[in-house]
Scaffold this active site. Structure first.
Site, PDB file in Angstrom:
ATOM      1  N   ARG A 112       0.830  -1.183   0.007  1.00  0.00           N
ATOM      2  CA  ARG A 112       0.119  -0.018  -0.071  1.00  0.00           C
ATOM      3  C   ARG A 112       1.018   1.201  -0.095  1.00  0.00           C
ATOM      4  O   ARG A 112       1.924   1.255   0.658  1.00  0.00           O
ATOM      5  CB  ARG A 112      -1.000   0.087   1.227  1.00  0.00           C
ATOM      6  CG  ARG A 112      -1.884   1.255   1.139  1.00  0.00           C
ATOM      7  CD  ARG A 112      -3.013   1.219   2.468  1.00  0.00           C
ATOM      8  NE  ARG A 112      -3.593   2.509   2.376  1.00  0.00           N
ATOM      9  CZ  ARG A 112      -4.304   2.889   3.308  1.00  0.00           C
ATOM     10  NH1 ARG A 112      -4.153   2.423   4.584  1.00  0.00           N
ATOM     11  NH2 ARG A 112      -5.132   4.147   3.166  1.00  0.00           N
ATOM     12  N   HIS A 113       0.366   2.344  -0.655  1.00  0.00           N
ATOM     13  CA  HIS A 113       1.201   3.423  -0.823  1.00  0.00           C
ATOM     14  C   HIS A 113       1.518   4.218   0.758  1.00  0.00           C
ATOM     15  O   HIS A 113       0.603   3.735   1.602  1.00  0.00           O
ATOM     16  CB  HIS A 113       0.399   4.562  -1.551  1.00  0.00           C
ATOM     17  CG  HIS A 113      -0.782   4.928  -1.145  1.00  0.00           C
ATOM     18  ND1 HIS A 113      -1.012   5.889  -0.167  1.00  0.00           N
ATOM     19  CD2 HIS A 113      -2.320   4.341  -1.523  1.00  0.00           C
ATOM     20  CE1 HIS A 113      -2.315   5.989   0.102  1.00  0.00           C
ATOM     21  NE2 HIS A 113      -3.028   5.142  -0.752  1.00  0.00           N
ATOM     22  N   GLY A 114       2.527   5.192   0.710  1.00  0.00           N
ATOM     23  CA  GLY A 114       2.651   5.871   2.001  1.00  0.00           C
ATOM     24  C   GLY A 114       1.315   6.720   2.546  1.00  0.00           C
ATOM     25  O   GLY A 114       0.556   6.773   1.457  1.00  0.00           O
TER      26      GLY A 114
ATOM     27  N   ILE B  94      -1.918  13.274   2.690  1.00  0.00           N
ATOM     28  CA  ILE B  94      -2.425  14.263   3.304  1.00  0.00           C
ATOM     29  C   ILE B  94      -4.033  14.015   3.472  1.00  0.00           C
ATOM     30  O   ILE B  94      -4.734  14.320   4.515  1.00  0.00           O
ATOM     31  CB  ILE B  94      -2.227  15.838   2.893  1.00  0.00           C
ATOM     32  CG1 ILE B  94      -2.690  15.815   1.362  1.00  0.00           C
ATOM     33  CG2 ILE B  94      -0.670  16.180   2.962  1.00  0.00           C
ATOM     34  CD1 ILE B  94      -2.565  17.132   0.684  1.00  0.00           C
ATOM     35  N   ILE B  95      -4.428  13.354   2.702  1.00  0.00           N
ATOM     36  CA  ILE B  95      -6.009  13.195   2.597  1.00  0.00           C
ATOM     37  C   ILE B  95      -6.230  11.900   3.591  1.00  0.00           C
ATOM     38  O   ILE B  95      -7.183  12.097   4.482  1.00  0.00           O
ATOM     39  CB  ILE B  95      -6.492  12.766   1.177  1.00  0.00           C
ATOM     40  CG1 ILE B  95      -6.344  13.987   0.247  1.00  0.00           C
ATOM     41  CG2 ILE B  95      -7.999  12.376   1.525  1.00  0.00           C
ATOM     42  CD1 ILE B  95      -6.669  13.805  -1.258  1.00  0.00           C
ATOM     43  N   ASN B  96      -5.305  10.858   3.437  1.00  0.00           N
ATOM     44  CA  ASN B  96      -5.186   9.976   4.911  1.00  0.00           C
ATOM     45  C   ASN B  96      -5.449  10.457   6.207  1.00  0.00           C
ATOM     46  O   ASN B  96      -6.176  10.098   6.913  1.00  0.00           O
ATOM     47  CB  ASN B  96      -4.220   8.817   4.719  1.00  0.00           C
ATOM     48  CG  ASN B  96      -4.037   8.184   3.346  1.00  0.00           C
ATOM     49  OD1 ASN B  96      -3.148   7.816   2.809  1.00  0.00           O
ATOM     50  ND2 ASN B  96      -5.310   7.584   2.934  1.00  0.00           N
TER      51      ASN B  96
ATOM     52  N   ARG C 184       0.170   9.119  -5.537  1.00  0.00           N
ATOM     53  CA  ARG C 184       0.533   8.687  -4.113  1.00  0.00           C
ATOM     54  C   ARG C 184       1.349   7.285  -4.409  1.00  0.00           C
ATOM     55  O   ARG C 184       2.245   6.921  -3.749  1.00  0.00           O
ATOM     56  CB  ARG C 184      -0.368   8.631  -3.282  1.00  0.00           C
ATOM     57  CG  ARG C 184      -1.798   7.747  -3.621  1.00  0.00           C
ATOM     58  CD  ARG C 184      -2.667   8.074  -2.639  1.00  0.00           C
ATOM     59  NE  ARG C 184      -4.020   7.070  -2.875  1.00  0.00           N
ATOM     60  CZ  ARG C 184      -5.062   7.494  -3.592  1.00  0.00           C
ATOM     61  NH1 ARG C 184      -5.040   8.490  -4.421  1.00  0.00           N
ATOM     62  NH2 ARG C 184      -6.010   6.633  -3.786  1.00  0.00           N
TER      63      ARG C 184
ATOM     64  N   LYS D  77     -16.113   9.394   8.172  1.00  0.00           N
ATOM     65  CA  LYS D  77     -17.134   8.882   9.027  1.00  0.00           C
ATOM     66  C   LYS D  77     -18.504   9.400   8.195  1.00  0.00           C
ATOM     67  O   LYS D  77     -19.390   8.424   8.412  1.00  0.00           O
ATOM     68  CB  LYS D  77     -16.807   9.965  10.374  1.00  0.00           C
ATOM     69  CG  LYS D  77     -17.852   9.814  11.416  1.00  0.00           C
ATOM     70  CD  LYS D  77     -17.525  10.593  12.412  1.00  0.00           C
ATOM     71  CE  LYS D  77     -18.719  10.378  13.532  1.00  0.00           C
ATOM     72  NZ  LYS D  77     -18.687  11.228  14.739  1.00  0.00           N
TER      73      LYS D  77
ATOM     74  N   GLU E 129      -7.371   2.586  -6.958  1.00  0.00           N
ATOM     75  CA  GLU E 129      -8.222   2.531  -5.886  1.00  0.00           C
ATOM     76  C   GLU E 129      -9.598   2.391  -6.422  1.00  0.00           C
ATOM     77  O   GLU E 129      -9.924   2.857  -7.227  1.00  0.00           O
ATOM     78  CB  GLU E 129      -8.025   3.504  -4.664  1.00  0.00           C
ATOM     79  CG  GLU E 129      -9.027   3.530  -3.582  1.00  0.00           C
ATOM     80  CD  GLU E 129      -8.880   2.240  -2.659  1.00  0.00           C
ATOM     81  OE1 GLU E 129      -9.020   1.291  -3.189  1.00  0.00           O
ATOM     82  OE2 GLU E 129      -8.201   2.207  -1.682  1.00  0.00           O
TER      83      GLU E 129
END
Length: 244
Positions: free
Chosen positions: A20-22, A25-27, A70, A110, A98
């Site tokens: 999986r990518h690093g 900022i969105i994560n 990413r 959420k 993805e």
């Protein structure tokens, strides 16, 4: 990248290093990231660099990533640290993207999960993971809730993922087999592993984790899932170099 294939070469066993990518900022912001794309955070780069050191003594026959930035950036970090060949080309494969979340792209995670849980008549991840295939239910719910009609349902998602994985596996196998690095995404990887083995225990796919899958004669076998030991190995290499 075209891998030269001698017609006399027998098909070989392939080991897929699915990373999986690093972290991006969105994560970090807790937002939905499918086809929208965030740059790696400082910590995301650091962890990926540690994994790169942990993988540095592995010979890769080919390196592939989704065509999202990413994943490409992470793949280049891995290549740059490789002791055997640090000039490998990153092959960008659209099929490795993805899942596309449609109207939920960039939304607070959420809020998306609240909508999907309500649609599925469940209240928690604990209930979700008890479902036979939450990944299928999640993708189909997301698609049904997307008024734009763009979000991928499960069949569309898994169809393209399996097309990409099969094509890469056959390409490496036809060239005699060996190791291949594939830098991908958490959601699509979770669905891929479940598709390969319905009973696979997948609670989390962490940023920069590695999952191993073997391919031979058209068959896939999961070896490991969400392995962070390469990160730890890289950290130990750094410590050793620091004191020597």
């Amino acid at each position: 990248m075209e891998i030269k294939n001698n017609t006399q070469t027998e098909k070989g066993k392939v080991t897929l290093y699915l990373m999986r990518h690093g972290q991006t900022i969105i994560n970090k912001a807790g937002r939905v990231q499918g086809w929208c794309d965030g740059v790696l955070t400082e910590d995301g780069v650091k962890v990926a660099e540690n994994v790169a050191l942990g993988l540095s003594d592995i010979e890769f026959k080919g390196v592939y990533s989704s065509d999202l930035g990413r994943a490409i950036k992470t793949a280049k970090i891995i290549i740059n640290a490789n002791k055997i060949n640090n000039e490998l080309e990153v092959n960008e494969v659209t099929d490795l993207r993805e899942m596309y979340f449609g109207k939920y792209e960039g939304e607070i995670e959420k809020l998306m999960f609240e909508d999907i849980f309500r649609y599925l008549n469940i209240k928690s991840f604990e209930e979700a993971f008890k479902m036979p295939n939450f990944g299928r239910a999640f993708a189909d719910a997301c698609s049904s809730l997307d008024e734009t009609g763009a979000a991928e349902n499960y069949e569309k998602l898994i169809g393209r993922i399996m097309t990409g994985i099969n094509n890469i596996s056959e390409e490496i196998s036809a060239a005699g087999g060996g190791n291949a690095l594939l830098v991908v995404h958490g959601g699509m990887l979770r669905n891929l592993l479940k598709e390969l083995h319905e009973e696979a225990n997948i609670e989390n796919i962490e940023n920069s984790s590695v999952s191993l899958v073997e391919y031979e004669n058209g068959n896939f076998k999961i070896v490991s899932i969400n392995d962070m030991s390469y990160k730890e190995k890289g950290e130990n290499i750094k410590k050793h170099d620091m004191y020597n």
